[in-house]
Design a protein around this motif. Structure first.
Motif, PDB file in Angstrom:
ATOM      1  N   PRO A 143     -23.462  21.229  63.830  1.00 42.12           N
ATOM      2  CA  PRO A 143     -22.811  21.751  65.044  1.00 42.12           C
ATOM      3  C   PRO A 143     -23.756  21.819  66.242  1.00 42.12           C
ATOM      4  N   ILE A 144     -23.298  21.297  67.370  1.00 42.82           N
ATOM      5  CA  ILE A 144     -24.051  21.435  68.612  1.00 42.82           C
ATOM      6  C   ILE A 144     -23.101  21.858  69.718  1.00 42.82           C
ATOM      7  N   THR A 145     -23.687  22.409  70.767  1.00 43.62           N
ATOM      8  CA  THR A 145     -22.927  22.786  71.952  1.00 43.62           C
ATOM      9  C   THR A 145     -23.109  21.687  72.999  1.00 43.62           C
ATOM     10  N   ILE A 146     -22.010  21.039  73.388  1.00 45.19           N
ATOM     11  CA  ILE A 146     -22.085  20.007  74.430  1.00 45.19           C
ATOM     12  C   ILE A 146     -21.377  20.538  75.673  1.00 45.19           C
ATOM     13  N   GLY A 147     -22.052  20.441  76.807  1.00 44.48           N
ATOM     14  CA  GLY A 147     -21.418  20.878  78.047  1.00 44.48           C
ATOM     15  C   GLY A 147     -21.665  22.330  78.376  1.00 44.48           C
ATOM     16  N   ALA A 148     -22.856  22.821  78.066  1.00 44.65           N
ATOM     17  CA  ALA A 148     -23.205  24.207  78.402  1.00 44.65           C
ATOM     18  C   ALA A 148     -23.278  24.379  79.919  1.00 44.65           C
ATOM     19  N   MET A 149     -23.120  25.613  80.337  1.00 50.00           N
ATOM     20  CA  MET A 149     -23.240  25.928  81.761  1.00 50.00           C
ATOM     21  C   MET A 149     -24.720  25.906  82.166  1.00 50.00           C
ATOM     22  N   VAL A 209     -20.273  26.621  65.897  1.00 54.55           N
ATOM     23  CA  VAL A 209     -19.351  25.548  65.528  1.00 54.55           C
ATOM     24  C   VAL A 209     -19.567  24.427  66.546  1.00 54.55           C
ATOM     25  N   PRO A 210     -19.244  23.177  66.174  1.00 53.08           N
ATOM     26  CA  PRO A 210     -19.355  22.115  67.173  1.00 53.08           C
ATOM     27  C   PRO A 210     -18.442  22.427  68.357  1.00 53.08           C
ATOM     28  N   TRP A 211     -18.980  22.377  69.536  1.00 47.66           N
ATOM     29  CA  TRP A 211     -18.267  22.917  70.700  1.00 47.66           C
ATOM     30  C   TRP A 211     -18.496  22.017  71.901  1.00 47.66           C
ATOM     31  N   LEU A 212     -17.410  21.720  72.613  1.00 46.88           N
ATOM     32  CA  LEU A 212     -17.498  20.840  73.791  1.00 46.88           C
ATOM     33  C   LEU A 212     -16.757  21.451  74.960  1.00 46.88           C
ATOM     34  N   HIS A 213     -17.453  21.537  76.081  1.00 41.76           N
ATOM     35  CA  HIS A 213     -16.780  21.934  77.324  1.00 41.76           C
ATOM     36  C   HIS A 213     -16.720  20.738  78.255  1.00 41.76           C
ATOM     37  N   ALA A 240     -32.175  24.838  86.092  1.00 44.30           N
ATOM     38  CA  ALA A 240     -32.295  23.536  85.420  1.00 44.30           C
ATOM     39  C   ALA A 240     -31.403  22.459  86.010  1.00 44.30           C
ATOM     40  N   GLU A 265     -16.101  30.224  78.207  1.00 53.66           N
ATOM     41  CA  GLU A 265     -17.109  29.163  78.303  1.00 53.66           C
ATOM     42  C   GLU A 265     -18.367  29.689  78.993  1.00 53.66           C
ATOM     43  N   SER A 293     -26.677  29.339  73.483  1.00 53.16           N
ATOM     44  CA  SER A 293     -25.283  29.123  73.104  1.00 53.16           C
ATOM     45  C   SER A 293     -24.942  30.091  71.993  1.00 53.16           C
ATOM     46  N   THR A 337     -22.188  30.149  76.907  1.00 50.07           N
ATOM     47  CA  THR A 337     -23.093  28.987  76.926  1.00 50.07           C
ATOM     48  C   THR A 337     -23.995  28.908  78.150  1.00 50.07           C
ATOM     49  N   PRO A 338     -24.674  29.995  78.522  1.00 49.37           N
ATOM     50  CA  PRO A 338     -25.626  29.827  79.635  1.00 49.37           C
ATOM     51  C   PRO A 338     -26.856  29.064  79.128  1.00 49.37           C
ATOM     52  N   PHE A 339     -26.979  27.784  79.546  1.00 42.14           N
ATOM     53  CA  PHE A 339     -28.096  26.952  79.085  1.00 42.14           C
ATOM     54  C   PHE A 339     -29.424  27.689  79.304  1.00 42.14           C
ATOM     55  N   LEU A 370     -22.055  14.293  81.158  1.00 43.30           N
ATOM     56  CA  LEU A 370     -22.219  14.524  79.726  1.00 43.30           C
ATOM     57  C   LEU A 370     -22.849  13.312  79.033  1.00 43.30           C
ATOM     58  N   ASN A 376     -17.685  14.337  85.137  1.00 41.86           N
ATOM     59  CA  ASN A 376     -17.911  14.990  83.868  1.00 41.86           C
ATOM     60  C   ASN A 376     -18.391  14.002  82.809  1.00 41.86           C
TER      61      ASN A 376
END
Lengths: 329, 391
Positions: free
Chosen positions: B202-208, A92-96, B213, A79, A88, A83-85, B97, B93
């Motif tokens: 596709p999107i990334t949710i919950g990036a570090m 693929v659709p990805w959720l942490h 920021a 993770e 990314s 995914t360093p904002f 989110l 969380n």
């Protein structure tokens, strides 16, 4: 078409074998139309087994599902390095969400898809051994027991590598970590594949990054089942195992060839297949190249520890019939 | 239609009429009746399409809700006490989110010592979790707040906790007008998620997020709560127009205008407080009541407006900030600097808050005899004996 298991006995490139196969039987990575689910530019260490494993697994899943999969990821190296904002590496659709809840979050995704009648979209949960065998075990067991339609993948590098190589429940006996400086004196590491099998879920398999064709096969096969599925992938960590970044594949192969890491498949809790060892080696061959076991071969050799690890490998060989000849069909 | 019904059942029926797509929960008293009733409604197919997920823990329950909400489903769960604490990590969380999950908290004390009875320690321990917290005064309001909670949550993309007093409300049977399906549908539009896990996009949710920021993300969370201060009363107004009764909003004032003493409280104790105040007012005492419905966000402006002109304020708290005193008092003090405020810790772990005790308390307050921090009905002899032993 059912997944066909293809074995290549030549070492080195898979290119020759691929060329002799029908295009749809070729390896996922050989396909120029592969998803590149975990694409380049991420921040994994050189030689990271987890980055390699995750890319192969997810690309295979995406091919198997026609690009209809969503991913839930536990906290951990995978993770953090991907995914360093605001960047990314996921295509693929990805959720942490958290460290310990990836299986339950995946359950929620599966439940929502079911409620929405979206049977075409599949769910994949993934995490390291810390998130899987330790902190997330209750959620994972719940997901198994409910038989939720989720494939969960554990990338096992035998420790909490993201926080700087501490002992996890999957750390093998004798291994040095920053919290077991004299070597892990506890058990031999928790076998989550066996725990998963005890839940009698439809599909459990182990694999390593040494046999990527097998890894792709298992990820693909897993998607043929509905319900809870578990894939346990051995992914060496050059930092934590104190190996060279070019030795990742080699050391993973040694884990298999010594019997330390049995590679098998189980359906409904029964072992259905195991990868035979063609040239059995002593566990020393696996332990010696790794800095985390260097103390076993120092001024005061720890034959007692080595023989305990050997005994554990011997048990794997017996349990899974790893040295029996392949059945010819 | 008005019917004699248990609070939990009324909430379950109301939640069902909000058409959740995923309901999950782990049993814990005094919340259990709510999800039991929902499980029956789901099993009967009445709620279809809806998935009821039996989980292995409250941590799992909130995690399932997170996954479901991130996939675009309307998600609901309920908990109380230790359960809420067990899901604490996932609470932060869900709000971080921006997932509009609605959860009932059947308020209950936290152990040790283990105690299943009502106070507000559980929800207030999650004060800063980023969840909106609405407190129901009655079972009617508890039911009504759930309909509003989904609207508020989905409009703001924020999770909402509806707090109702355990047993006192959850297990009480009384006449309640349970919102009908037609009314709810007229009031609550289908859920349109802001962002979802979707293979087509596709999107990334919950990036570090690093130091560059993180402050901005937290600022935006705060800003959203500031906006909630406008959304909550607007939704309550809409609700009143659709349902012909008033529920929710930020605060309820009861005879505050011109009152010298104003009692601030949350939840079901307000009924007893109002009865007591009615009696005192009949005797000529200048005293009013301010009920706080929205504890988070805390409506400082609304509180200031209602408390303006009061000579003294008594905050009745059903939780304790150990080592400090009141939790709500701090927010009230911030809203009306300079006004003398007394904190009264009352009804911990289900200790009854009686009219008799309140009457004595308010009489003391009006005569300026109240200490800054009072534990209502504290058994002095018991604590003094123990203090003597340990000193």
């Amino acid at each position: 078409m059912p997944v066909q298991r293809i074995k290549f006995y030549q070492t080195g490139s898979f290119a020759v074998g691929n060329r002799l196969l029908d295009p749809d039987q070729r390896s996922v990575q050989a396909d120029t139309a592969r998803t590149n689910s975990l694409t380049k530019g991420h921040r994994a260490c050189q030689g990271c087994g987890e980055a390699l494993g995750a890319r192969y697994v997810l690309d295979a899943v995406m091919r198997a599902t026609g690009n209809r999969a969503v991913t839930v990821n536990a906290t951990g190296c995978l993770e953090v390095f991907s995914t360093p904002f605001p960047e990314s590496s996921w295509r693929v659709p990805w959720l942490h969400s958290l460290f310990g809840n990836a299986p339950a979050v995946a359950t929620g995704v599966a439940a929502a898809l079911r409620a929405k009648g979206r049977t075409d979209v599949r769910v994949v949960g993934q995490g390291g051994d810390g998130g899987t065998v330790d902190i997330g075990l209750a959620c994972l067991s719940g997901m198994f027991e409910r038989n939720d339609d989720v494939l969960y993948i554990c990338y096992d590098n035998g420790g909490y590598m993201n926080t700087g190589v501490q002992r996890s429940g999957a750390t093998p006996h004798g291994a040095v970590t920053t919290t077991t400086p004299a070597g892990n004196s506890f058990g031999q590491g928790k076998s989550l594949p066996l725990i998963a099998m005890a839940h009698r879920i439809p599909y459990v398999a182990t694999a390593t990054v040494a046999d990527l064709r097998d890894l792709e096969y298992k990820a693909t096969r897993a998607m043929e089942f509905r319900g809870a599925r578990y894939l346990h992938v051995l992914v060496p960590c050059p930092l934590g195992w104190r190996t060279g970044s070019g030795e990742t594949i080699q050391v993973a192969r040694l884990a298999v060839e010594t019997g330390v890491f049995p590679v098998f498949e189980a359906v409904d809790g029964e072992v259905t297949d195991a990868t035979r060892i063609r040239r059995l080696r002593p566990v020393e061959d696996y332990l010696r190249p790794q800095g985390r076991f260097a103390h076993l071969f120092g001024d005061t050799p720890r034959d007692d520890v080595i023989s305990r690890i050997q005994a554990e490998a011997d048990r794997n060989i017996r349990t899974f019939g790893l040295t029996e000849p392949d059945e010819v069909s | 239609m008005r019917s004699q019904i248990e609070g939990s059942r009324a909430v379950a029926q109301t939640v069902a009429r909000c058409r959740p797509e995923v309901v999950c929960a782990y049993p814990i008293s005094p919340q259990t009746h709510i999800v039991e009733a929902l499980s029956v409604l789901v099993a009967s197919g009445e709620l279809a399409p809806c998935e009821f997920v039996n989980v292995e823990s409250e941590f799992g329950a909130m995690s399932v809700a997170i996954g479901a909400s991130a996939t675009g489903a309307r998600a609901y769960t309920a908990t109380a006490s230790q359960g809420l604490l067990y899901m604490a990590e996932a609470l932060y969380n869900a709000s971080g989110l921006g997932l509009p999950i609605v959860m009932t908290v059947a308020n209950r004390a936290i152990g040790a010592p283990i105690n299943i009875w009502n106070d507000h320690s559980d929800a207030m321990s999650q004060r800063d979790s980023g969840w909106i917290q609405l407190y129901a005064e009655s079972n009617q309001e508890a039911a009504d707040l759930h309909v509003q909670a989904f609207r508020i949550a989905e409009e703001l993309s924020l999770p909402v906790m509806v707090c109702m007093d355990g047993f006192v409300l959850t297990h009480a049977v009384e006449g309640i007008d349970v919102p009908s399906q037609e009314q709810v549908e007229a009031f609550l539009p289908p859920f349109e998620p802001r962002q979802v896990l979707d293979p087509d996009a596709p999107i990334t949710i919950g990036a570090m997020v690093g130091p560059e920021a993180f402050t901005e993300v937290r600022y935006l969370a705060h800003e959203k709560h500031r906006r909630a201060l406008e959304v909550i009363p607007r939704v309550a107004d809409d609700f009143a127009r659709t349902f012909w009764r008033s529920s929710g909003g930020l605060v309820h004032s009861y005879g505050c205008l011109g009152a010298e003493t104003i009692v601030v409280a949350l939840g079901s104790v307000l009924g007893t407080v109002k009865d007591t105040v009615d009696e005192l007012r009949a005797e000529g005492v200048s005293i009013g009541v301010l009920g706080v419905t929205s504890f988070r966000p805390f409506p400082s402006d609304a509180v200031r407006a209602r408390l303006r002109g009061a000579r003294r304020v008594v905050v009745l708290e059903r939780a304790l900030a150990v080592g400090m005193g009141g939790i709500v008092s701090g927010d009230v003090r911030e809203s009306v600097p300079g006004t003398p405020i007394s904190t009264v810790v009352a009804g911990l772990g289900g200790r009854p808050v009686t009219k008799k005790s309140l009457r004595a308390l308010f009489t003391d307050a009006v005569a300026d005899r109240l200490e800054p921090l009072t534990f209502l009905d504290l058994k002095r002899d018991v604590v003094e004996r123990e203090l003597g032993r340990t000193s």
